[in-house]
Design a protein around this motif. Structure first.
Motif, PDB file in Angstrom:
ATOM      1  N   THR A 270     -85.458  65.471  -2.027  1.00  0.00           N
ATOM      2  CA  THR A 270     -85.386  66.424  -0.919  1.00  0.00           C
ATOM      3  C   THR A 270     -85.350  65.702   0.417  1.00  0.00           C
ATOM      4  O   THR A 270     -84.599  66.080   1.327  1.00  0.00           O
ATOM      5  N   ALA A 271     -86.148  64.648   0.555  1.00  0.00           N
ATOM      6  CA  ALA A 271     -86.101  63.837   1.778  1.00  0.00           C
ATOM      7  C   ALA A 271     -84.702  63.262   1.972  1.00  0.00           C
ATOM      8  O   ALA A 271     -84.161  63.265   3.091  1.00  0.00           O
ATOM      9  N   SER A 272     -84.079  62.792   0.895  1.00  0.00           N
ATOM     10  CA  SER A 272     -82.713  62.265   0.981  1.00  0.00           C
ATOM     11  C   SER A 272     -81.742  63.325   1.476  1.00  0.00           C
ATOM     12  O   SER A 272     -80.888  63.052   2.334  1.00  0.00           O
ATOM     13  N   LEU A 273     -81.853  64.531   0.925  1.00  0.00           N
ATOM     14  CA  LEU A 273     -80.940  65.605   1.322  1.00  0.00           C
ATOM     15  C   LEU A 273     -81.066  65.916   2.800  1.00  0.00           C
ATOM     16  O   LEU A 273     -80.060  66.005   3.523  1.00  0.00           O
ATOM     17  N   TRP A 274     -82.288  66.078   3.273  1.00  0.00           N
ATOM     18  CA  TRP A 274     -82.479  66.432   4.681  1.00  0.00           C
ATOM     19  C   TRP A 274     -82.026  65.301   5.602  1.00  0.00           C
ATOM     20  O   TRP A 274     -81.467  65.556   6.671  1.00  0.00           O
ATOM     21  N   LEU A 275     -82.254  64.061   5.189  1.00  0.00           N
ATOM     22  CA  LEU A 275     -81.827  62.931   6.002  1.00  0.00           C
ATOM     23  C   LEU A 275     -80.297  62.829   6.058  1.00  0.00           C
ATOM     24  O   LEU A 275     -79.723  62.522   7.104  1.00  0.00           O
ATOM     25  N   VAL A 276     -79.640  63.085   4.934  1.00  0.00           N
ATOM     26  CA  VAL A 276     -78.180  63.033   4.893  1.00  0.00           C
ATOM     27  C   VAL A 276     -77.564  64.110   5.774  1.00  0.00           C
ATOM     28  O   VAL A 276     -76.530  63.892   6.418  1.00  0.00           O
ATOM     29  N   LEU A 277     -78.203  65.271   5.825  1.00  0.00           N
ATOM     30  CA  LEU A 277     -77.684  66.347   6.673  1.00  0.00           C
ATOM     31  C   LEU A 277     -77.723  65.961   8.148  1.00  0.00           C
ATOM     32  O   LEU A 277     -76.854  66.359   8.932  1.00  0.00           O
ATOM     33  N   GLY A 278     -78.736  65.197   8.541  1.00  0.00           N
ATOM     34  CA  GLY A 278     -78.829  64.757   9.932  1.00  0.00           C
ATOM     35  C   GLY A 278     -79.117  65.910  10.878  1.00  0.00           C
ATOM     36  O   GLY A 278     -79.557  66.987  10.474  1.00  0.00           O
ATOM     37  N   GLY A 279     -78.853  65.689  12.154  1.00  0.00           N
ATOM     38  CA  GLY A 279     -79.142  66.728  13.152  1.00  0.00           C
ATOM     39  C   GLY A 279     -80.609  67.080  13.157  1.00  0.00           C
ATOM     40  O   GLY A 279     -81.486  66.215  13.042  1.00  0.00           O
ATOM     41  N   ALA A 280     -80.881  68.379  13.250  1.00  0.00           N
ATOM     42  CA  ALA A 280     -82.269  68.838  13.268  1.00  0.00           C
ATOM     43  C   ALA A 280     -82.969  68.570  11.935  1.00  0.00           C
ATOM     44  O   ALA A 280     -84.197  68.441  11.887  1.00  0.00           O
ATOM     45  N   TRP A 281     -82.198  68.460  10.853  1.00  0.00           N
ATOM     46  CA  TRP A 281     -82.788  68.253   9.525  1.00  0.00           C
ATOM     47  C   TRP A 281     -83.392  66.863   9.372  1.00  0.00           C
ATOM     48  O   TRP A 281     -84.197  66.638   8.463  1.00  0.00           O
ATOM     49  N   ARG A 282     -82.985  65.919  10.205  1.00  0.00           N
ATOM     50  CA  ARG A 282     -83.469  64.553   9.994  1.00  0.00           C
ATOM     51  C   ARG A 282     -84.966  64.439  10.266  1.00  0.00           C
ATOM     52  O   ARG A 282     -85.627  63.552   9.720  1.00  0.00           O
ATOM     53  N   TRP A 283     -85.510  65.317  11.105  1.00  0.00           N
ATOM     54  CA  TRP A 283     -86.945  65.217  11.414  1.00  0.00           C
ATOM     55  C   TRP A 283     -87.817  65.696  10.259  1.00  0.00           C
ATOM     56  O   TRP A 283     -88.767  64.995   9.880  1.00  0.00           O
ATOM     57  N   PRO A 284     -87.548  66.867   9.660  1.00  0.00           N
ATOM     58  CA  PRO A 284     -88.312  67.165   8.438  1.00  0.00           C
ATOM     59  C   PRO A 284     -88.032  66.161   7.324  1.00  0.00           C
ATOM     60  O   PRO A 284     -88.912  65.869   6.510  1.00  0.00           O
ATOM     61  N   GLY A 285     -86.800  65.604   7.307  1.00  0.00           N
ATOM     62  CA  GLY A 285     -86.505  64.561   6.331  1.00  0.00           C
ATOM     63  C   GLY A 285     -87.372  63.338   6.537  1.00  0.00           C
ATOM     64  O   GLY A 285     -87.894  62.760   5.571  1.00  0.00           O
ATOM     65  N   LEU A 286     -87.542  62.936   7.794  1.00  0.00           N
ATOM     66  CA  LEU A 286     -88.390  61.784   8.098  1.00  0.00           C
ATOM     67  C   LEU A 286     -89.844  62.078   7.748  1.00  0.00           C
ATOM     68  O   LEU A 286     -90.552  61.216   7.205  1.00  0.00           O
TER      69      LEU A 286
END
Length: 321
Positions: A270-286
């Motif tokens: 899930t972290a990978s998915l959010w990081l790949v999406l980038g934009g606002a998603w990169r912060w919950p991914g991080l």
């Protein structure tokens, strides 16, 4: 009735290698790959991700060798391991680790990664055939749909993710479609079961596995250019993560066990998915990557420690060769 103690393990190396070691190894692979995503998004040095993946590769190869020795001593021991839930989860994740190994190797040697991917598809297909035979010939309760079915039957989605990285888009699309259909069936049956009856406390960590196919379908969709599907998967994954956080005490009520390995790969994916999406998603991914970096090695350490002490095989009722 007289009490008969369990038969002792005969002398010999790795006669009772527990398949339960592999879910945590799969989680470590997922963590390393998630760090690759994070490094690409935030422009960090790539040393940490490759260190994680290198160490995990060595651990996987050692564990795979130990289990292979067990199988060589008595091949029918595989069917015995597959008759119990920890065994089905463990052997299933061992197979899926082959795909993750292919993804690990891809940046260094694409030709070797292709060979590993094809070997993984062959091993996975043989495993599925053996599992279907075991389920068909065993007692009816063994055929009950569980989250572990995602690992066994939907795990081809990881092959699709590896295929995307190697340029096999047609293969990835076929595997994506088949995996999505099977995942939808498992989710539908699992929701009906969850509404109708309570989940025993020791088995609740396995519910986290339901998160993994959502994240993986999103990652493959991203690689295939299906942005709407990727966004939908990211949102659904977010809802599942929030549910897991809200029910964390309930999920972990029975205390630590090898089944906590089920938490590891889904949060990394899930972290990978959010990081790949980038934009606002990169912060919950991080944020989730940070959590994964703390949680996954801690769980893996306890599982490996239990294996080293000889406790893991006993607690998970691993078969003896």
């Amino acid at each position: 009735m007289a009490f008969h103690p369990p038969a002792p393990t005969p002398p010999g190396l790795w006669r009772r290698t527990p398949p339960a070691i592999f879910p945590s190894i799969m989680g470590l692979f997922g963590l390393g790959i998630a760090w690759r995503r994070g490094i690409a998004v935030f422009g960090l040095p790539d040393g940490l991700s490759e260190a994680i993946l290198g160490a995990t590769t060595l651990l996987f190869l050692f564990a795979a060798m130990a289990y292979a020795v067990k199988l060589m001593r008595r091949p029918t021991v595989l069917a015995e391991d597959l008759r119990i839930l920890p065994g089905r989860a463990g052997v299933g994740t061992a197979v899926l680790c082959i795909y993750l190994l292919a993804m690990t190797v891809t940046p260094y040697d694409a030709a070797s990664a292709r060979a590993i991917l094809m070997a993984g598809l062959a091993v996975h297909s043989i495993f599925v055939l053996v599992l279907i035979y075991v389920l068909a010939t065993g007692p009816a309760p063994q055929r009950r749909v569980t989250p572990v079915w995602h690992l066994n039957f939907v795990g081809y989605i990881i092959a699709a993710l590896a295929a995307v990285g190697l340029g096999y888009e047609a293969m990835a699309l076929i595997l994506f479609g088949l995996s999505a259909l099977m995942a939808a069936f498992i989710w539908a049956v699992s929701i009906e079961q969850f509404v109708r009856e309570d989940v025993p406390a020791p088995l609740r960590p396995l519910l986290a596995i339901h998160l993994a196919p959502v994240a993986l379908l999103g990652l493959v969709a991203k690689g295939l250019g299906m942005e709407a599907v990727t966004m939908g998967c990211a949102g659904i994954a977010g809802l599942i993560v929030l549910w897991m956080l809200a029910r964390l005490r309930w999920l972990t009520e029975s205390g630590f066990s090898a089944l906590w390995g089920a938490f590891t790969f889904p949060i990394a994916a899930t972290a990978s998915l959010w990081l790949v999406l980038g934009g606002a998603w990169r912060w919950p991914g991080l944020a989730l990557l940070t959590v994964a970096t703390i949680v996954i090695p801690a769980i893996a350490f306890k599982v490996v420690q239990a294996w080293a002490k000889g406790q893991l095989a006993v607690k998970t009722n691993a078969a003896i060769a």
